[in-house]
Each structure stands twice: as structure tokens, then as C-alpha cells.
Scaffold this motif. Sequence first.
Motif, PDB file in Angstrom:
ATOM      1  N   ARG A  26       0.818  -1.217   0.000  1.00 50.44           N
ATOM      2  CA  ARG A  26       0.000   0.000   0.000  1.00 50.44           C
ATOM      3  C   ARG A  26       0.854   1.269   0.000  1.00 50.44           C
ATOM      4  NH1 ARG A  26      -5.050  -1.851   0.644  1.00 50.44           N
ATOM      5  NH2 ARG A  26      -5.384  -3.687   1.923  1.00 50.44           N
ATOM      6  N   ARG A  27       2.130   1.156   0.352  1.00 49.40           N
ATOM      7  CA  ARG A  27       3.013   2.334   0.357  1.00 49.40           C
ATOM      8  C   ARG A  27       3.401   2.773  -1.046  1.00 49.40           C
ATOM      9  NH1 ARG A  27       7.776   1.010   4.435  1.00 49.40           N
ATOM     10  NH2 ARG A  27       7.754  -0.899   3.242  1.00 49.40           N
ATOM     11  N   PHE A  28       3.248   1.892  -2.024  1.00 48.44           N
ATOM     12  CA  PHE A  28       3.661   2.208  -3.388  1.00 48.44           C
ATOM     13  C   PHE A  28       2.527   2.902  -4.137  1.00 48.44           C
ATOM     14  CE2 PHE A  28       6.073  -1.630  -2.226  1.00 48.44           C
ATOM     15  CZ  PHE A  28       7.338  -1.093  -2.293  1.00 48.44           C
ATOM     16  N   ARG A  29       2.861   3.991  -4.801  1.00 50.76           N
ATOM     17  CA  ARG A  29       1.863   4.728  -5.585  1.00 50.76           C
ATOM     18  C   ARG A  29       2.104   4.597  -7.078  1.00 50.76           C
ATOM     19  NH1 ARG A  29       2.012  10.498  -3.899  1.00 50.76           N
ATOM     20  NH2 ARG A  29       0.496  10.629  -5.566  1.00 50.76           N
ATOM     21  N   PHE A  30       3.382   4.449  -7.480  1.00 49.29           N
ATOM     22  CA  PHE A  30       3.729   4.427  -8.893  1.00 49.29           C
ATOM     23  C   PHE A  30       4.695   3.293  -9.190  1.00 49.29           C
ATOM     24  CE2 PHE A  30       3.030   8.888  -7.750  1.00 49.29           C
ATOM     25  CZ  PHE A  30       2.003   9.204  -8.622  1.00 49.29           C
ATOM     26  N   LEU A  31       4.593   2.773 -10.406  1.00 43.82           N
ATOM     27  CA  LEU A  31       5.590   1.855 -10.951  1.00 43.82           C
ATOM     28  C   LEU A  31       6.112   2.518 -12.217  1.00 43.82           C
ATOM     29  CD1 LEU A  31       7.042  -0.920 -11.168  1.00 43.82           C
ATOM     30  CD2 LEU A  31       5.148  -1.603 -12.641  1.00 43.82           C
ATOM     31  N   ILE A  32       7.372   2.857 -12.215  1.00 45.34           N
ATOM     32  CA  ILE A  32       7.989   3.470 -13.385  1.00 45.34           C
ATOM     33  C   ILE A  32       8.706   2.364 -14.147  1.00 45.34           C
ATOM     34  CG2 ILE A  32       9.647   5.176 -14.204  1.00 45.34           C
ATOM     35  CD1 ILE A  32       9.141   6.714 -11.584  1.00 45.34           C
ATOM     36  N   ARG A  33       8.354   2.220 -15.412  1.00 45.34           N
ATOM     37  CA  ARG A  33       8.962   1.158 -16.211  1.00 45.34           C
ATOM     38  C   ARG A  33       9.142   1.647 -17.641  1.00 45.34           C
ATOM     39  NH1 ARG A  33       5.790  -1.264 -19.778  1.00 45.34           N
ATOM     40  NH2 ARG A  33       3.543  -1.318 -19.557  1.00 45.34           N
ATOM     41  N   ASP A  34       9.990   0.925 -18.372  1.00 48.24           N
ATOM     42  CA  ASP A  34      10.190   1.274 -19.774  1.00 48.24           C
ATOM     43  C   ASP A  34       9.116   0.586 -20.620  1.00 48.24           C
ATOM     44  OD1 ASP A  34      10.976  -1.358 -19.919  1.00 48.24           O
ATOM     45  OD2 ASP A  34      13.085  -0.918 -20.240  1.00 48.24           O
ATOM     46  N   ARG A  35       9.249   0.673 -21.933  1.00 50.29           N
ATOM     47  CA  ARG A  35       8.222   0.163 -22.836  1.00 50.29           C
ATOM     48  C   ARG A  35       8.572  -1.203 -23.428  1.00 50.29           C
ATOM     49  NH1 ARG A  35       4.595   4.192 -24.431  1.00 50.29           N
ATOM     50  NH2 ARG A  35       5.038   6.139 -23.375  1.00 50.29           N
ATOM     51  N   ASP A  36       9.348  -1.981 -22.708  1.00 51.14           N
ATOM     52  CA  ASP A  36       9.745  -3.304 -23.187  1.00 51.14           C
ATOM     53  C   ASP A  36       8.515  -4.187 -23.373  1.00 51.14           C
ATOM     54  OD1 ASP A  36      10.835  -5.916 -23.474  1.00 51.14           O
ATOM     55  OD2 ASP A  36      12.654  -5.229 -22.486  1.00 51.14           O
ATOM     56  N   THR A  37       8.552  -5.044 -24.376  1.00 55.53           N
ATOM     57  CA  THR A  37       7.416  -5.922 -24.666  1.00 55.53           C
ATOM     58  C   THR A  37       7.221  -7.013 -23.619  1.00 55.53           C
ATOM     59  OG1 THR A  37       8.827  -7.296 -26.065  1.00 55.53           O
ATOM     60  CG2 THR A  37       7.566  -5.547 -27.144  1.00 55.53           C
ATOM     61  N   LYS A  38       8.195  -7.223 -22.753  1.00 55.95           N
ATOM     62  CA  LYS A  38       8.005  -8.236 -21.714  1.00 55.95           C
ATOM     63  C   LYS A  38       6.991  -7.794 -20.671  1.00 55.95           C
ATOM     64  CE  LYS A  38      12.013  -6.700 -19.111  1.00 55.95           C
ATOM     65  NZ  LYS A  38      13.419  -6.917 -18.987  1.00 55.95           N
ATOM     66  N   PHE A  39       6.676  -6.501 -20.622  1.00 54.01           N
ATOM     67  CA  PHE A  39       5.659  -5.998 -19.701  1.00 54.01           C
ATOM     68  C   PHE A  39       4.317  -6.027 -20.412  1.00 54.01           C
ATOM     69  CE2 PHE A  39       9.546  -3.636 -18.382  1.00 54.01           C
ATOM     70  CZ  PHE A  39       9.745  -4.314 -17.199  1.00 54.01           C
ATOM     71  N   THR A  40       3.542  -7.062 -20.172  1.00 53.08           N
ATOM     72  CA  THR A  40       2.261  -7.257 -20.846  1.00 53.08           C
ATOM     73  C   THR A  40       1.146  -6.538 -20.096  1.00 53.08           C
ATOM     74  OG1 THR A  40       1.825  -9.258 -19.593  1.00 53.08           O
ATOM     75  CG2 THR A  40       3.026  -9.513 -21.680  1.00 53.08           C
ATOM     76  N   ALA A  41      -0.034  -6.569 -20.666  1.00 53.92           N
ATOM     77  CA  ALA A  41      -1.203  -5.973 -20.008  1.00 53.92           C
ATOM     78  C   ALA A  41      -1.494  -6.697 -18.692  1.00 53.92           C
ATOM     79  CB  ALA A  41      -2.411  -6.034 -20.933  1.00 53.92           C
ATOM     80  N   ALA A  42      -1.293  -8.013 -18.661  1.00 47.22           N
ATOM     81  CA  ALA A  42      -1.508  -8.776 -17.422  1.00 47.22           C
ATOM     82  C   ALA A  42      -0.538  -8.323 -16.332  1.00 47.22           C
ATOM     83  CB  ALA A  42      -1.346 -10.267 -17.691  1.00 47.22           C
ATOM     84  N   PHE A  43       0.679  -8.010 -16.735  1.00 43.47           N
ATOM     85  CA  PHE A  43       1.682  -7.497 -15.793  1.00 43.47           C
ATOM     86  C   PHE A  43       1.197  -6.188 -15.183  1.00 43.47           C
ATOM     87  CE2 PHE A  43       5.379  -4.870 -14.870  1.00 43.47           C
ATOM     88  CZ  PHE A  43       6.198  -5.731 -14.164  1.00 43.47           C
ATOM     89  N   ASP A  44       0.724  -5.270 -16.026  1.00 44.84           N
ATOM     90  CA  ASP A  44       0.243  -3.975 -15.543  1.00 44.84           C
ATOM     91  C   ASP A  44      -0.993  -4.123 -14.669  1.00 44.84           C
ATOM     92  OD1 ASP A  44       2.302  -2.762 -16.872  1.00 44.84           O
ATOM     93  OD2 ASP A  44       1.068  -1.989 -18.520  1.00 44.84           O
ATOM     94  N   THR A  45      -1.864  -5.064 -15.009  1.00 45.43           N
ATOM     95  CA  THR A  45      -3.104  -5.253 -14.259  1.00 45.43           C
ATOM     96  C   THR A  45      -2.832  -5.634 -12.813  1.00 45.43           C
ATOM     97  OG1 THR A  45      -4.206  -5.938 -16.279  1.00 45.43           O
ATOM     98  CG2 THR A  45      -5.281  -6.528 -14.217  1.00 45.43           C
ATOM     99  N   VAL A  46      -1.799  -6.404 -12.578  1.00 47.80           N
ATOM    100  CA  VAL A  46      -1.457  -6.800 -11.212  1.00 47.80           C
ATOM    101  C   VAL A  46      -1.245  -5.557 -10.347  1.00 47.80           C
ATOM    102  CG1 VAL A  46       0.279  -7.946  -9.789  1.00 47.80           C
ATOM    103  CG2 VAL A  46      -0.471  -8.997 -11.918  1.00 47.80           C
ATOM    104  N   PHE A  47      -0.598  -4.541 -10.884  1.00 51.40           N
ATOM    105  CA  PHE A  47      -0.319  -3.329 -10.112  1.00 51.40           C
ATOM    106  C   PHE A  47      -1.523  -2.399 -10.054  1.00 51.40           C
ATOM    107  CE2 PHE A  47       3.870  -4.822 -11.324  1.00 51.40           C
ATOM    108  CZ  PHE A  47       4.502  -4.799 -10.095  1.00 51.40           C
ATOM    109  N   THR A  48      -2.254  -2.276 -11.160  1.00 56.80           N
ATOM    110  CA  THR A  48      -3.391  -1.349 -11.156  1.00 56.80           C
ATOM    111  C   THR A  48      -4.504  -1.821 -10.237  1.00 56.80           C
ATOM    112  OG1 THR A  48      -4.271  -2.376 -13.155  1.00 56.80           O
ATOM    113  CG2 THR A  48      -2.910  -0.402 -13.442  1.00 56.80           C
ATOM    114  N   THR A  49      -4.637  -3.139 -10.009  1.00 55.92           N
ATOM    115  CA  THR A  49      -5.646  -3.625  -9.064  1.00 55.92           C
ATOM    116  C   THR A  49      -5.294  -3.241  -7.635  1.00 55.92           C
ATOM    117  OG1 THR A  49      -4.563  -5.776  -8.949  1.00 55.92           O
ATOM    118  CG2 THR A  49      -6.407  -5.557 -10.490  1.00 55.92           C
ATOM    119  N   ASP A  50      -4.020  -2.968  -7.361  1.00 54.74           N
ATOM    120  CA  ASP A  50      -3.595  -2.504  -6.033  1.00 54.74           C
ATOM    121  C   ASP A  50      -3.465  -0.985  -5.993  1.00 54.74           C
ATOM    122  OD1 ASP A  50      -3.421  -4.918  -4.578  1.00 54.74           O
ATOM    123  OD2 ASP A  50      -1.549  -5.405  -5.614  1.00 54.74           O
ATOM    124  N   ASP A  51      -4.108  -0.293  -6.945  1.00 58.61           N
ATOM    125  CA  ASP A  51      -4.096   1.184  -7.022  1.00 58.61           C
ATOM    126  C   ASP A  51      -2.694   1.754  -7.185  1.00 58.61           C
ATOM    127  OD1 ASP A  51      -6.872   1.393  -6.850  1.00 58.61           O
ATOM    128  OD2 ASP A  51      -6.820   1.320  -4.662  1.00 58.61           O
TER     129      ASP A  51
END
Length: 148
Positions: A26-51
Motif C-alpha cells: 500500500r506504500r507504493f503509488r507508482f511503478l515506473i517502467r520502460d516500454r519493453d514488450t516483456k511488460f504485458t497488459a496482465a503485468f500492468d493489471t497486477v499493479f493497477t488492481t492494487d491502485d
Amino acid sequence: MTRHPTNSRATQQTRNLPITLGERVRRFRFLIRDRDTKFTAAFDTVFTTDDIDIVRTPVRTPVANAFAERRVGTVRRECLDHLLILGEQHATAVLTDYIDHYNHHRPHRSLQQQAPLSTGTSPPPEPGTSTVRHDRLGGLIHEYRQTA
């Protein structure tokens, strides 16, 4: 569509991260990452569900993450490259001690040789006063202080 094996593995490891961190996530607000293709939509969803907001670095801007890269490089060169880390607890203890040294004692050129959280300018050494050495991280780092 062929799924790259590391994508599903990375996503699964990412799903395990909130479980591992527990309430600390809950202490994390942002994930800063590059645009590599290894970061899929499922990867992003894991973080966005935790706000946690996903911030992608701009396209073709290698210096966009320069401050983070410099900080990571400093920690590696001054600390981690000289130690054998034996587990998560050991890594946490080492990094906590190093961060305390970095913020309270280590001189920084951009701050006129003062530490970021120091109380002000340290007076020049007086003749005849002795100096005490304080070892940190098992003697990897030495801090020196004047005695009164």
C-alpha cells in the motif's frame, strides 16, 4: 498468438509480489517502467488492481530514468558489489544500514561535501583533537567523527 515463456513467468512472479509484501504494498503509488514488450497488459493489471499507477518512460529517451539509474549504480558500486547477500532479511539489513550512511554521513559533491540529511556544515578539524572511526557493514564503509 505465441506466448513468450518469460512473459507468463514474470506475470506470475508479479502476482506473488503483493502476497509477499503484504500490507507494505500500500506504500507504493507508482511503478515506473520502460516500454519493453516483456511488460504485458496482465503485468500492468497486477499493479493497477492494487491502485498503483503505471508510468512508462517516454519513447527513445534513454536519460528519462537517469536519476534512478545513477542511484542504483551508486548502491551497487559502493555496497552490493562487495558483499555476498544471503537472503531477503540480509539484503534488507544491508540496504537499511547503507541508506542511513548515504543520507546522514556520506559527503555529496552537489551539497558542498555534506550529507543530504546532515544538520549543517561540519566545522573543520581542530588541531589536537582525535578522530574516532566507526565501521559500518562489517568494515566495508568507514565513518570518521571528531571527539570533543
